[in-house]
Scaffold this motif. Structure first.
Motif: not given
Length: 372
Positions: A82, A87-88, A90-91, A160, A305, A308, A313, A315
């Motif tokens: 992150l 970010v993606n 991490v998801k 967000q 979240v 981030g 970021q 997130m």
């Protein structure tokens, strides 16, 4: 015959190898593979250190400590990714952790346990509570994703803010699930635990010649801190080499995040769930597999979240629809199979088949723009 601890100790050789690969510039693929292999034993020894500390501090605080550090390795990897702006990825790791625990780990546990015992049982009420919690996790990522899909021109900051609010709700629910499982309804989760605890105590007495000395708290806290720092270092190497290594290996970042990283971070815990299932301790096996999924959904994802949000970021809980479908499928089939509180080898095969299908779908899924 080699046991689990011996194998894990052998894997520690990859810690210096990965560091040497970094400084000697042996290539991203070598660094990625060796650092990933190095994290596997470190995650196991981090869990062992946490358990030793839990013995000293007592069952209540120890249970909280175990719950908090249960997915510490995955959290560290995700935080570093992150911070690097992935970010993606991490998801995808969050998605993969949920899927691997519910399908791969439970599937292997039910298959190998079912081959040794015709039918195994676990508490159905616990399965129902866990199923409800996992449904909440699906809702938590469904609504932000649906909001983005059904609203034209929605602001990223709005998503967000929604995700942060949902994350706070999930963390509160996680705290209440700990209260439920460790305090108000702990008797539901104690079934199947007494035998394994007694077995461990007898083994400890034999190996320590009946000594009654408690573990050294400060020693094990130092060990836990040291291992955590090494895991952070190896995670840094893993994340830094991820994009180039996966490209050289012909893998997408999506597949790596969903399939490879969760297996690396949770390999030791996965082995524990399968081992106890083969000892006919299915309650404990299901607790490890589903409990890890709940912790990812209700604690790790919300923490990421919020982190981030603090570090700037983007997130949020707006997942790729394909990932959302995969999580929903995993939760649906896992809840369906575990609802009766019984398992057999065929149900294990069904879960593994579902994991194989999901894995193949992610492998052949085209690269998503902006994933890395």
């Amino acid at each position: 015959m080699l046991n689990k601890n011996t194998i894990l100790s052998v894997f520690l050789i990859f810690v210096p190898i990965s560091i040497a690969a970094h400084f000697a510039e042996w290539g991203s693929t070598v660094i990625f593979v060796t650092s990933g292999l190095a994290i596997i034993p470190l995650a196991a020894f981090m869990g062992a250190a946490t358990e030793e500390i839990a013995v000293v501090v007592g069952p209540n605080l120890g249970g909280l400590l175990n719950a908090t550090f249960g997915n510490a390795t995955e959290l560290i990897i995700a935080l570093i990714a992150l911070n690097a702006g992935l970010v993606n990825v991490v998801k995808a790791t969050i998605t993969g952790s949920l899927i691997s625990n519910l399908l791969l780990v439970m599937g292997l546990s039910m298959l190998l346990g079912g081959l040794r015992y015709k039918e195994q049982e676990f508490q159905p009420i616990v399965a129902r509570v866990n199923a409800s919690s996992m449904n909440l996790a699906v809702i938590a990522i469904l609504l932000p994703t649906a909001m983005d899909a059904t609203s034209s021109g929605i602001d990223g900051s709005t998503l967000q803010k929604l995700s942060v609010a949902v994350a706070i709700v999930l963390i509160l629910v996680y705290g209440l699930t700990l209260l439920f499982s460790m305090k108000t309804h702990s008797y539901l989760f104690d079934v199947g635990m007494a035998e394994i605890v007694l077995e461990d105590e007898l083994q400890a007495k034999d190996s320590e010649k009946h000594t009654e000395e408690k573990p050294n708290l400060w020693l094990w806290m130092g060990v836990l801190l040291g291992i955590t720092l090494i895991v952070a270092l190896e995670s840094e190497l893993l994340v830094d080499s991820l994009e180039e290594a996966t490209s050289q290996l012909g893998l997408t970042s999506l597949f790596t995040g969903v399939i490879l990283l969760p297996v690396i971070g949770n390999a030791a815990e996965h082995a524990t769930a399968v081992t106890v299932a083969m000892k006919n301790k299915m309650d404990l096996s299901v607790s490890v597999a589903v409990g890890s999924s709940l912790q990812i959904a209700l604690f790790v994802a919300p923490v990421l979240v919020l982190t981030g949000w603090f570090i700037g970021q983007p997130m949020d809980l707006d997942f790729n629809p394909f990932e959302l479908v995969a999580v929903a499928v995993a939760v649906l089939i896992a809840n369906s199979i575990s609802s009766d509180g019984k398992s057999n080898w065929l149900e294990g095969i069904l879960l593994l088949a579902a994991y194989a299908v999901v894995g193949l779908a992610f492998y052949f899924h085209p690269v998503i723009e902006g994933l890395s």
